[in-house]
Design an enzyme around this catalytic site. Structure first.
Site, PDB file in Angstrom:
ATOM      1  CG  HIS A 177     -12.501  -4.768  -2.272  1.00  0.00           C
ATOM      2  ND1 HIS A 177     -12.963  -3.860  -1.354  1.00  0.00           N
ATOM      3  CD2 HIS A 177     -11.348  -4.248  -2.763  1.00  0.00           C
ATOM      4  CE1 HIS A 177     -12.135  -2.831  -1.283  1.00  0.00           C
ATOM      5  NE2 HIS A 177     -11.134  -3.043  -2.137  1.00  0.00           N
ATOM      6  NE  ARG A 197      -1.776  -4.536   2.895  1.00  0.00           N
ATOM      7  CZ  ARG A 197      -0.846  -3.620   3.124  1.00  0.00           C
ATOM      8  NH1 ARG A 197      -0.213  -3.582   4.270  1.00  0.00           N
ATOM      9  NH2 ARG A 197      -0.560  -2.723   2.195  1.00  0.00           N
TER      10      ARG A 197
END
Length: 322
Positions: A177, A197
């Site tokens: 997301h 990340r």
């Protein structure tokens, strides 16, 4: 116990904007305020009570002292001295990194018994054309994922969702997301600050150095399934409770109020977090009145028997409990 307000913990982040301070009616000259942690039990970022007899005490101190009376007996049995939710407002001036969070099992294995992170977003405001990324549009293998990150095409297989105020997205651990530019979000999540990340567009941090990415760590944290719909569908109704998310980690409801609304809490056996998204009004908890306005968050203790939301003209709130 009585309802508690906490001092916001403001996070300066490279993608942050300038909306949080005026939205919350607080004064700050800081730019790039990406997040306001409204209520946090994350170690090193514990929220501090803002006012009243308990002013200056941390949420960690209060959970240790009041235990089930504050957070609920069954909640305390399951989560102990750690407050189990992290509540935020997020202002994205530019796109956030593409990321994923591990589930409880993987987080515990890799991060010294830490919890995973399942979360949800409520879109408070959005610029015209603003969008979010959530989920995959086609099935890919872990190897294909790594190759797409390496050549910068990972966004080609991510589902893009144009968003408007009132939209809701539930994000179980494992779902790729990203919040994108022009989105102002209320976020409810497990108490965890573990983020992998995946891709950051080659961006430099505020220190002028490339931000760390966790491409390999993310590989076996990702849910590679493709789902029909990544939005959380619900029907807005005024002056009623509308439950939008119910999962093992939290249950969240929306109240869009022009009239008073009373709720019995006597059988809940959980705290209740109230986020005021717009307007203002009064929370009457066991006869104790607390004024709340846009941008404020209130923690109602589990010992409370009832609450009445009393809007002043109009008020929209999110509530979350376990």
């Amino acid at each position: 116990m009585y309802p508690l307000k906490f001092k916001p913990i403001l996070k300066t982040i490279v993608w942050g904007g300038e909306k949080i301070a005026p939205y919350k009616e607080i004064e700050t000259g800081q730019k790039h305020i990406g997040e306001s942690w409204e209520l946090s039990g994350v170690h090193g970022n514990e929220s501090v009570v803002a006012e009243g007899p308990l002013a200056g005490r941390t949420i960690a101190d209060l959970v240790k002292e009041y235990k089930g009376a504050l957070i609920g007996e069954h909640v305390y049995e399951n989560t102990g001295d750690e407050f189990p939710l992290l509540i935020k407002f997020i202002d994205a001036l530019t796109d956030l990194s593409i990321q994923v969070h591990p589930n409880d099992e993987l987080a515990a294995k890799r991060h010294n018994g830490s919890k995973g992170k399942t979360e949800m977003w409520y879109v408070v405001d959005a610029e015209p054309g603003a969008h979010l990324l959530a989920g995959l549009t086609k099935h890919i293998t872990p190897e294909e994922y790594a190759a797409k990150v390496a050549d910068g095409t990972i966004t080609d297989v991510l589902a893009r969702h144009e968003v408007h105020p009132g939209d809701v997205f539930f994000l179980p651990a494992g779902r790729i997301h990203a919040i994108c530019s022009g989105c102002f979000i209320a976020e409810i999540q497990q108490t965890s600050d573990i983020t992998y990340r995946i891709y950051d567009y080659g961006r430099l941090g505020l220190d002028g150095k490339p931000r760390e990415v966790h491409t390999e760590l993310a590989k076996d944290a990702i849910d590679y399934k493709v789902y029909d719909n990544y939005r959380t569908e619900y029907t807005p109704v005024q002056n009623e409770e509308v439950e939008v998310v119910s999962c093992p980690y939290f249950t969240t409801s929306i109240y869009d109020l022009t009239l008073p609304y009373a709720k019995d809490l006597s059988e809940l056996d959980s705290f209740l977090v109230v986020m005021c998204l717009s307007g203002r009004g009064t929370l009457e908890v066991d006869g104790e009145e607390v004024i709340v306005h846009q941008g404020e968050t209130v923690l109602v203790p589990a010992s409370a028997d009832d609450i009445c939301f009393i809007p002043e003209e109009g008020m929209k709130v999110l509530t979350s409990h376990l």
